[in-house]
Design a protein around this motif. Structure first.
Motif, mmCIF file in Angstrom:
data_model
loop_
_atom_site.group_PDB
_atom_site.id
_atom_site.type_symbol
_atom_site.label_atom_id
_atom_site.label_comp_id
_atom_site.label_asym_id
_atom_site.label_seq_id
_atom_site.Cartn_x
_atom_site.Cartn_y
_atom_site.Cartn_z
ATOM 1 N N ARG A 1 11.857 -21.912 -109.925
ATOM 2 C CA ARG A 1 11.944 -22.994 -108.943
ATOM 3 C C ARG A 1 12.082 -22.510 -107.511
ATOM 4 O O ARG A 1 12.852 -23.072 -106.724
ATOM 5 N N VAL A 2 11.347 -21.499 -107.158
ATOM 6 C CA VAL A 2 11.253 -21.156 -105.739
ATOM 7 C C VAL A 2 9.938 -21.739 -105.240
ATOM 8 O O VAL A 2 8.882 -21.547 -105.851
ATOM 9 N N PHE A 3 10.024 -22.490 -104.164
ATOM 10 C CA PHE A 3 8.852 -23.184 -103.632
ATOM 11 C C PHE A 3 8.384 -22.480 -102.365
ATOM 12 O O PHE A 3 9.171 -22.265 -101.439
ATOM 13 N N THR A 4 7.111 -22.135 -102.352
ATOM 14 C CA THR A 4 6.570 -21.427 -101.194
ATOM 15 C C THR A 4 5.229 -22.039 -100.817
ATOM 16 O O THR A 4 4.518 -22.584 -101.662
ATOM 17 N N VAL A 5 4.900 -21.933 -99.546
ATOM 18 C CA VAL A 5 3.649 -22.509 -99.040
ATOM 19 C C VAL A 5 2.516 -21.508 -99.217
ATOM 20 O O VAL A 5 2.680 -20.314 -98.955
ATOM 21 N N LYS A 6 1.387 -22.024 -99.712
ATOM 22 C CA LYS A 6 0.181 -21.197 -99.802
ATOM 23 C C LYS A 6 -0.596 -21.385 -98.501
ATOM 24 O O LYS A 6 -1.266 -22.407 -98.317
ATOM 25 N N ASP A 7 -0.497 -20.416 -97.618
ATOM 26 C CA ASP A 7 -1.121 -20.565 -96.305
ATOM 27 C C ASP A 7 -2.639 -20.754 -96.406
ATOM 28 O O ASP A 7 -3.251 -21.364 -95.529
ATOM 29 N N ASP A 8 -3.212 -20.238 -97.480
ATOM 30 C CA ASP A 8 -4.675 -20.356 -97.592
ATOM 31 C C ASP A 8 -5.101 -21.745 -98.070
ATOM 32 O O ASP A 8 -6.284 -22.050 -98.140
ATOM 33 N N GLU A 9 -4.139 -22.602 -98.405
ATOM 34 C CA GLU A 9 -4.471 -23.984 -98.773
ATOM 35 C C GLU A 9 -3.864 -24.999 -97.803
ATOM 36 O O GLU A 9 -4.308 -26.142 -97.737
#
Lengths: 434, 442
Positions: free
Chosen positions: A371-379
C-alpha cells in the motif's frame, strides 16, 4: 490590525461585510443585533409597494443539503419579499439608521415595472436616511411569477430601464442585484451600467429543488404534498458566484463597475476571494442564518490578519487583484507542465487517489503490495483529481517540471517560453508564431 | 456496605444490587442514530481498505458504513452478515483495536479510528431488532453434515451449510448452544442474553437440528458421526484447562477462570454470586482480564492480575489491559507463581520475579488471596481425534483434517488467533469447502 473601512460607491462602512437582503434583515430587532455583532452594513429585506403586503407560505420555506457531519452546504428558500407593511419597515429603517450612522443601510426594492411605482417607492425610502437602494431583480421564486424579481433581471432591457428611472427620480446610489438564472451574466450587468446604475450586486439565488421526499414523492420543502422551486444559496453556490463576478469584472464593457459580491460567503477567506475577483464588498446571508451574526468577528479578524500579512493597508488594494489572471482557456500556457507528487510522510494510505485515477482518470498512480502509492510520471497528465480527493491537505502536490527536462509522458522537452492554444500546431485556426 | 466489601473469604453481595447492575451494563453502549451518522461520516471509503484486510472475516467495512451513512442500516447488516454470520457478537467482542480499527487510516491520520465495531453493532442490532433474517436456504441437497460444537466456529459452519441446502445436525456437549459466546465472554460485552438471541436468530435459516448434551467422546463418537453423515465439522474448542503444576493447587479457593466466567454469565442474580475479598488472577490473556475485571465489578476489594512475562507479551490487548487498570485491577508482570500457601483454603500465593525469558531473579513476594483464578491457557480434549499439529488439530487452509470427510475450525484447530471472529471465518470457510466437496461428489 488593518483598517477595513470600505467605501463602496460613496457609502462608507467600517468593514466590507454587509448582510444581504434576506430573512436576517427583515426587522429592526435583527438589524440592531447584526450591528451590535459588528456587521458593516445591511441591505434591508426587500420592500414592495404600499398596501397589503405579500403573504408567505405557512409551511416550511427552507430546504437544505448537507455535507459530512450535517454541515449545511446549500440552502434553498421560497420566502417572498417582506410580508410586513411598508410603513412599518420604513419607520424601523429610519430609527436604526439614526442610531447607527456609521453603518451602511441600504433599501432593497421590488415593485412592478412602471415608472410611477418606482418613483413612488424611491421617494418614500429616501426619507429614512438610508445610504442607497438595491434593485431586487433576482428573486427566482414567487415574485417572478408576478413579473418582478428575476423576471425583470432576465431581460436586460428592463434592467436598464428601471435603473434609469431610479437614477432619474432619486439621488441615492443605485445597486442593481442580478439573477444568476440567465445564460450570460454580462448582459444584464451591461444594461445596468448603461441605465446609470452605480453598481451591481450578485448573485441572487439559483433556481433549485434541494431534494425530493421519497415517501411523499414531492420536492422539499414540501407544502401539503407539493413543492415549488426555490432560490439556492450557501457555500455550494460560491463557485458559480465567483465566476459571474469575475465575468463582469473582466468584461471591457463593465470593467470598473463596482460589484457587491454575494454567494456562499462563509468565512473571511471567501470574502477575500470575491474581493480579489473585483467585488468592492461582500454580502452574507446563509452563513449568518446557519451560525448566527457572531461569525462576522472571524471575518473581521481573518481579513485583517490576511491584509497585514500581505502588507495591504486598505481593502482597495485587494479589490480586483486577481482579475487580470482570469483569462480564457485559449490563453493558458501549454508549456506549464506539472506532475502530481505524493508525500509519503503525510500519506495515510487510504488509496482514494489510486481509485480515482485508476477507475476514472489516467491510471497514473501505482499501488504496491504494501500500500505505498506513487505517481507514474509517464502517465500523469496533472489533472489534479488525486489532489482533490485526498483527505489530507497538502499531501499530494502538483510540482512543476523545470524547462529543459523531458516530460516522460510525452517524451518532449519542457519549454521555457509561454505558448498557448492559439499558436499550437494542432489548432487548425492557429495564428502564426512569432 | 463497606463491611461487606471487607468481609474475608468468598462471599456474595459485596456491593448492592444497584451498583452491580451498573457495573455489568454494556461496556460500550449502542450508538443512537445521530451518533451512528456522525461516526459513519468519518469513513473515507478507502480503496482496497486496510480495515477489510485486517478483518479475519473480510467484511466490506467501507461499504457497510456507507450504507449506514445513507440511511440503510439493514443493507449494512446484510453486508456484514454475509461475511460473518455472528457479526453482532463480533461487533461486541472483537478486539477491534488490534484488528480493523488499528488498520483504519484515520488511526494513522489522527489517532482516532472510525468506530467500526460500534457501527457494526448499530447495523446488526437494527436488523435483528426487526427480526429479519436476510438469507434464504437453498433447495435441499439431501446431504447430511454433523457439526460438533455450537460455538462460533460451529454456528458459522452450520449456518453456511444450511444456507447451501444441506441438512445439519449441530451437536454440543452443554445444555445450551453458543459455546464461548454464551459461556466464555465477560458479561458486560454481551448483555441482555445477546448470545442466545443471536443463536435463535441464526437458526431462522432452517435446516439445522440442534442436539445439546451431546459431547464428543461421551454421548457421540467421531467414527459413528462419520458413518451417519456425509461430512463432519469439528468445532469443539478447548475443553481442558492448563494447570499451574504447583503444590497446593487444589486448595479451596483455587479455581479455573473459565469456570468463574461461565458461572457469572449464567447467573440469574449476581448479588448471590460469591467472590473473594483478595482475588489473584494468574495469566495474561483475555480470559485473565475478563475474570479479573468481573471479580472487581462483583465487589472484590483487591484484584491483582499476575503475568509471568512483560506487558507487551500479554495476549490481552493494550486496550483490555487499560480497561482492567481503569476498573481498579492491579497488573503485575514478570512474576511467576511458585507456591500456594494456606491451610485448607488458599491464603497467599507466592511469586518470584522473572525476566522476559522466565529466568528467575530470586526476588520473591506474596499476595494475600482468598480466591485465585487460573487463566494460563486451555487445551484440546478428546480421544480419536484427527492428527494433531502441536496441541491442536492439524488443518489445511480450508479446514481439512487428516481424516477424510472431517473438517475442523475454531480454537481446536491449529493456526489462527483464538478469537471469535477467527473461529467464524474458519467455520465459514470449512463449510464452503465441505459444500464444494459434497457437490463435486455428485
Amino acid at each position: 490590525m488593518a483598517d477595513l473601512t470600505t467605501n463602496f460607491i460613496g457609502i462608507t462602512s467600517p468593514n466590507p461585510f454587509w448582510l444581504a437582503s434576506a430573512p436576517p434583515t427583515d426587522k429592526e430587532y435583527n438589524v440592531r443585533r447584526a450591528f451590535e455583532a459588528g456587521w458593516g452594513g445591511v441591505v434591508w429585506k426587500t420592500l414592495g409597494e404600499a398596501g397589503p403586503p405579500v403573504v408567505n407560505v405557512n409551511g416550511p420555506r427552507y430546504g437544505a443539503i448537507y455535507g459530512a457531519d450535517r454541515r449545511l452546504l446549500g440552502l434553498n428558500n421560497i420566502e417572498l419579499i417582506t410580508d410586513r407593511p411598508l410603513e412599518v419597515n420604513l419607520k424601523e429603517m429610519r430609527r436604526v439608521k439614526r442610531d447607527w450612522p456609521d453603518r451602511a443601510l441600504i433599501a432593497s426594492l421590488m415593485v412592478p415595472v412602471n415608472e410611477d411605482a418606482w418613483r413612488e417607492i424611491l421617494q418614500r425610502v429616501e426619507d429614512t436616511g438610508c445610504d442607497g437602494v438595491e434593485l431586487n431583480f433576482g428573486c427566482p421564486h414567487g415574485m417572478s411569477e408576478r413579473g418582478m424579481g428575476s423576471a425583470v433581471g432576465q431581460v436586460p432591457e428592463y434592467v436598464g430601464q428601471v435603473a434609469y428611472w431610479c437614477k432619474k427620480h432619486s439621488n441615492l446610489p443605485v445597486i442593481v442585484k442580478l439573477t444568476p438564472n440567465i445564460t450570460d451574466i454580462r448582459k444584464p450587468a451591461q444594461a445596468a451600467k448603461e441605465g446609470g446604475a452605480d453598481a451591481v450586486s450578485l448573485i441572487n439565488t439559483i433556481n433549485s429543488i434541494t431534494s425530493v421526499d421519497l415517501d411523499l414523492f414531492a420536492p422539499e420543502p414540501t407544502i401539503d404534498g407539493q413543492g415549488a422551486h426555490g432560490g439556492y444559496c450557501g457555500p455550494a453556490v460560491k463557485p458559480i458566484a465567483l465566476n459571474m463576478v469575475a465575468e463582469i469584472a473582466r468584461d471591457p464593457a463593465t470593467a470598473g463597475l463596482p460589484i457587491s459580491g454575494i454567494g456562499g460567503v462563509t468565512t473571511w477567506r471567501d470574502a477575500a476571494e470575491f474581493m480579489a475577483l473585483g467585488a468592492g464588498n461582500v454580502q452574507v446571508c446563509t452563513a449568518a442564518m446557519t451560525y448566527g451574526f457572531k461569525i462576522v468577528q472571524e471575518m473581521i479578524s481573518g481579513l485583517s490578519q490576511y491584509m497585514d500579512d500581505k502588507g495591504f493597508t486598505s481593502v482597495d488594494q485587494l479589490v480586483g487583484r486577481a482579475v487580470p489572471n482570469v483569462v480564457n482557456w485559449k490563453d493558458l500556457n501549454l508549456n506549464y507542465v506539472t506532475k502530481a507528487k505524493i508525500n509519503q510522510d503525510d500519506c495515510i494510505n487510504c488509496g482514494r487517489c489510486y481509485a480515482a485515477c485508476e477507475d476514472t482518470s489516467h491510471q497514473a498512480i501505482a499501488m504496491s503490495e504494501d500500500r505505498v502509492f506513487t505517481v507514474k510520471d509517464d502517465e500523469c497528465v496533472a489533472c489534479n483529481l488525486c489532489v482533490n480527493v485526498c483527505p489530507i491537505e497538502g499531501c499530494i502536490t502538483m510540482e512543476r517540471m523545470a524547462a529543459g527536462m523531458v516530460d516522460p509522458r510525452t517524451g518532449e522537452v519542457v519549454r521555457e517560453e509561454y505558448a498557448n492554444w492559439t499558436t499550437h500546431p494542432n489548432n487548425p485556426g492557429r495564428c502564426a508564431a512569432e | 456496605m463497606r463491611d461487606r466489601q471487607l468481609a474475608p473469604g468468598i462471599v456474595a453481595g459485596r456491593i448492592d444490587a444497584a451498583a452491580l447492575q451498573g457495573n455489568f451494563t454494556d461496556l460500550h453502549p449502542p450508538l443512537d442514530d445521530h451518533e451512528a451518522l456522525v461516526a459513519a461520516d468519518r469513513c473515507y471509503f478507502c480503496h482496497d481498505a486496510p480495515c477489510i484486510t485486517a478483518c479475519p472475516t473480510s467484511i466490506d467495512i467501507p461499504l457497510f458504513i456507507r450504507q449506514i451513512a445513507t440511511g440503510t442500516p439493514e443493507a449494512a447488516a446484510k453486508t456484514i452478515l454475509s461475511q460473518n454470520i455472528l457479526g453482532g457478537m463480533c461487533a461486541r467482542v472483537c478486539p477491534t483495536e488490534t484488528l480493523c480499527e488499528e488498520a483504519c487510516v484515520r488511526e494513522a491520520a489522527e489517532g482516532q479510528p472510525v468506530l467500526i465495531g460500534r457501527l457494526q453493532r448499530y447495523a446488526t442490532d437494527r436488523l435483528m431488532d426487526k427480526g429479519v433474517h436476510p438469507f434464504r436456504r437453498a433447495a435441499p441437497t439431501g446431504r447430511r453434515v454433523a457439526v460438533v460444537g455450537a460455538g462460533p466456529a460451529g454456528l458459522a459452519c452450520a449456518h453456511r451449510l444450511a444456507m447451501k441446502g444441506h441438512d445439519v445436525t449441530l451437536y454440543d456437549g452443554r445444555a445450551k448452544p453458543g459455546g464461548l459466546n454464551e459461556f466464555g465472554i465477560a458479561a458486560y460485552k454481551s448483555t441482555d442474553s445477546f448470545a442466545a438471541r443471536e443463536v435463535d436468530w441464526l437458526m431462522q435459516i432452517g435446516g439445522i437440528t440442534l442436539a445439546t448434551g451431546q459431547r464428543l467422546g461421551r454421548e457421540i463418537v467421531l467414527d459413528q458421526l462419520r458413518q451417519d453423515h456425509d461430512a463432519v465439522f469439528l468445532g469443539i474448542g478447548l475443553g481442558g484447562v492448563n494447570a499451574l503444576g504447583l503444590a497446593g493447587e487444589d486448595r479451596e479457593g483455587m479455581r479455573d477462570a473459565v469456570d468463574f466466567i461461565s458461572e457469572l454469565r449464567q447467573a440469574d442474580d449476581l448479588s448471590r454470586l460469591p467472590v473473594g475479598r483478595d482475588v489473584v488472577v494468574i495469566g495474561g490473556g483475555m480470559t485473565a482480564v475478563d475474570a479479573a475485571v468481573q471479580a472487581k465489578l462483583l465487589g472484590a476489594l483487591n484484584v491483582t492480575l499476575v503475568y509471568r512475562r512483560g506487558r507487551d507479551r500479554m495476549n490481552a490487548s493494550r486496550y483490555e489491559q487499560d480497561l482492567a487498570a481503569s476498573k481498579g485491577v492491579r497488573i503485575v508482570t514478570n512474576a511467576t507463581p511458585i507456591a500456594v500457601h494456606g491451610n485448607g483454603a488458599v491464603r497467599e500465593v507466592e511469586f518470584e520475579y522473572s525476566d522476559d525469558d522466565l529466568r528467575p531473579t530470586g526476588e520473591r513476594f506474596r499476595l494475600a488471596a482468598d480466591q485465585v483464578f487460573k487463566a494460563i491457557g486451555q487445551t484440546l480434549e478428546g480421544a480419536d481425534l484427527p492428527a494433531l499439529d502441536g496441541r491442536k488439530i492439524a488443518v489445511s487452509d480450508r479446514g481439512r483434517t487428516s481424516l477424510p470427510g472431517v473438517w475442523a475450525g475454531g480454537d481446536c484447530a491449529a493456526g489462527g488467533d483464538d478469537l471469535t471472529v477467527t473461529a467464524v471465518a474458519e467455520g465459514r470457510d470449512a463449510a464452503e469447502d465441505i459444500h464444494a466437496t459434497l457437490m463435486a461428489e455428485g
